[in-house]
Scaffold this motif. Structure first.
Motif, short mmCIF file in Angstrom:
data_model
loop_
_atom_site.label_atom_id
_atom_site.label_comp_id
_atom_site.label_asym_id
_atom_site.label_seq_id
_atom_site.Cartn_x
_atom_site.Cartn_y
_atom_site.Cartn_z
N CYS A 227 0.82 -1.21 0.00
CA CYS A 227 0.00 0.00 0.00
C CYS A 227 0.85 1.26 0.00
N PRO A 228 0.95 1.96 -1.12
CA PRO A 228 1.75 3.19 -1.15
C PRO A 228 1.22 4.28 -0.21
N THR A 229 -0.09 4.32 -0.02
CA THR A 229 -0.65 5.32 0.89
C THR A 229 -0.22 5.04 2.32
N GLY A 230 -0.32 3.78 2.75
CA GLY A 230 0.09 3.43 4.10
C GLY A 230 1.57 3.64 4.33
N GLN A 231 2.37 3.31 3.32
CA GLN A 231 3.81 3.51 3.47
C GLN A 231 4.15 5.00 3.62
N ALA A 232 3.49 5.83 2.83
CA ALA A 232 3.73 7.26 2.93
C ALA A 232 3.31 7.80 4.29
N ARG A 233 2.20 7.31 4.81
CA ARG A 233 1.73 7.78 6.11
C ARG A 233 2.67 7.35 7.24
N THR A 234 3.10 6.09 7.22
CA THR A 234 3.95 5.61 8.31
C THR A 234 5.35 6.22 8.25
N GLU A 235 5.83 6.52 7.03
CA GLU A 235 7.14 7.16 6.91
C GLU A 235 7.08 8.62 7.33
N ALA A 236 5.93 9.28 7.09
CA ALA A 236 5.81 10.71 7.39
C ALA A 236 5.55 10.97 8.87
#
Length: 247
Positions: A227-236
């Motif tokens: 999930c690119p959305t989840g990855q972006a959220r957890t990294e941010a």
């Protein structure tokens, strides 16, 4: 130069990976949640639009308790139908719409019986239903899949759609209606009714239990690596936390 169908092939592979992963989480096959005849499922689906299951379920039971058959509902005063379904969203719109849809079924089918759809190809059956004003892709798929017809159609509700968008199966500007054809095309053409039903249910359940509309639980999501959305959220998140500590 990349093959023009590569993106589609990659998405199909991803859709299968998501299906397998979520089947492991939620347990496939998933039992059908009820056994309504197709006309009853049509009414139930029309009631459920933008309404919680508990409220639409109560409204459906109220209609069944009041009317001996659905022909009686068609003939009833609209204000009485509206009063019975007062708990759903927009009862003033849904009462006349349900009656109009059932009248159209009567006119086109010669009565309130949709059993003949079972003998049609899925796409033809969906087209027959969607030719009636007030029936869209979600409702047509629900009638074929959820009812006793048990046909291989893929409904897409708001939860299913949200998970599909966040994982990148459909684009951010693709609405629920158009998403039906896109998501179905990503899955094997020979999948039976149960497997397609499972696919809808597990994505819906994931949207309800993890991939929330607000504040999705990405940290415990079984699809995080897909999930690119989840990855972006957890990294941010750590960056936001640091910024909060150092204004």
């Amino acid at each position: 130069m990349p093959r023009p169908d590569l993106a589609g092939a990659d998405l199909a592979e991803k859709a299968l990976a998501i299906h397998r992963r979520l089947c492991g989480v939620y347990g496939c096959p998933i039992p059908y949640f009820h056994d309504l005849d197709p006309v009853s499922e049509l009414i139930s689906s029309l009631l459920s639009h933008r309404t919680r299951n508990a409220e639409s379920g109560r409204a459906f039971k109220a209609l069944r308790a009041r009317f001996n058959d659905w022909e009686s509902l068609v003939a009833a005063p609209t204000e009485k139908v509206q009063a019975l379904i007062a708990g759903v969203t927009w009862p003033e719109l849904k009462a006349p719409r349900i009656q109009a849809v059932l009248r159209a079924v009567q006119e086109r089918a010669g009565g309130l019986d949709l059993g003949f759809l079972r003998d049609m190809p899925v796409q033809a059956a969906r087209a027959w239903l969607e030719a009636i004003p007030g029936i869209g892709p979600k409702t047509s798929a629900a009638v074929l899949s959820f009812s006793t017809l048990r046909m291989p159609a893929l409904p897409v509700d708001s939860h299913h759609h949200r998970v599909a968008q966040r994982t990148g199966l459909v684009g951010p500007k693709v609405d629920v209606g158009p998403a039906h054809a896109i998501l179905r095309a990503q899955l094997p053409a020979d999948w039976d009714a149960q497997t397609l039903y499972d696919n809808h249910e597990i994505l819906m359940l994931h949207g309800q239990r993890c991939c929330f509309h607000r504040n999705p639980a990405c940290g415990r999501c079984a699809l995080l690596d897909l999930c690119p959305t989840g990855q972006a959220r957890t990294e941010a998140r750590p960056l936001r936390d640091t910024a909060a500590l150092h204004p």
